[in-house]
Design an enzyme around this catalytic site. Sequence first.
Site: not given
Length: 491
Positions: A80, A155, A179
């Site tokens: 990420k 996210s 997330s």
Amino acid sequence: MELMDLTAVALGKKIKAGEVSVAEAANAAMDAIEAREDAYHCYVTVNHREEVLKRAEEVQKLIDDGTLTGPLAGVPVAIKDNMCTKGTLTTCSSKILNNFVPTYTSEAVINLEKAGAVIIGKTNMDEFAMGSTTETSYYGPTKNPWNTEHVPGGSSGGSAAAVAARECIYALGSDTGGSIRQPSSFCGVVGMKPTYGTVSRYGLIAYGSSLDQIGPMAKDVTDCATILETIASYDPKDSTSVKREDYDFTSALVDDVKGMKIGIPRDYLGEGLDPEVKDAILAAAKVLEDKGAIVEEFDLSLVEYAIPAYYVIASAEASSNLARFEGVKYGYRTPEYEGLHNMFKKTRSEGFGPEVKRRIMLGSFVLSSGYYDAYYLKALRTKALIKQAFDKAFAQYDVILGPAAPTTAPKLGDSLSDPIKMYLGDIYTISVNLAGLPGISVPCGVDSKGLPVGLQLIGDCFKEKNILRAAYTYEQNRNFEMCNLAGKEDK
């Protein structure tokens, strides 16, 4: 079976046995990205093939000479884009960091590299991890591989979509209020948030420091346990890191929940929960009950206070953490300005997106003189009460079971037009972060639109083994066919 359909552990075994080379695995990942990335937009940065193959060659030598013996050696991974990686662009999917190349690597990524991981790129995300759909990214939205008209969640939507689309074997995400678990639910993959402090936050660009935690996103529960075992460690560089006696998570992969007490909060099954999601969750609970678990409904209480408490605390911490992005030390700086204050103002106005600005303003407001006691302190007291409610629940139950999200993935644009609706979508995941608990999302069916449903299992602090055992048992005995995106059936 194609290489990209394999789980991380299965591919690692093939590499170790000499059936597949590290370069072949890396090339398969790069080919998959070239073939599918235009459709899904899972990545912000894809590493050059030459760099990836050079790393693959290094890892291959270390496997061949017996230096690397772990289960993930040689397996391609995506990271990420809020975890620093030395020499590789790290943007947090924000304009304000569109040119930031760190001089150091986050501890979780270092642990993967020590285990022989081959990093293929940095995944798209909501800007500064603020959002639940991966639509607030400066680089544009990621699309759900199950249906490109729908969001992948957020996210960590880029990581979830990359795993689901077979553009990586597994990925790392971060979880501030769900997330990892919510996008895993939306994309039909397994995602796990460990107990707060289990994985070092060093090098993770902070959103809500008391809530953020790095975790694995993969195709099955075995992979999640194996990855967590690899990235979890005590780190003196992180003041919130916890020294644990036991990092052996894979020993919990046992198909047996006989006598395990599982509680389902009634509050999680009420208003706002899609009927199809509810049916899938209760069917999953029945599978565990049939395997010998004792399943009961109970009242958790305080659920309705979790979202306001979370958004006050997270926004307050964000307004403090994001003060460092002002155009002086690194990142974007506005090209035209008059004086220092004007440069700060213009840089931040141009560099941050609307959702980030909204949360910075909310956070600054609740921390301001006259409102600190009324909002921020009250939210901290509520957080303590939520933790007490979970402590009381875990005195009775080994695992709490519920949905990861109230619905399946909404359509692109639906949530972005109504921020409050987006915030309410976090109702089942947020409490876990407020209480610092571990949680895992496991696919448990698809709805009538063909979109995945995620089962969330929550454990007490440092009791990851309980949720891994329940998740693994469910996965081994689930009574539906999970059709993966390569068009094959896998039980």
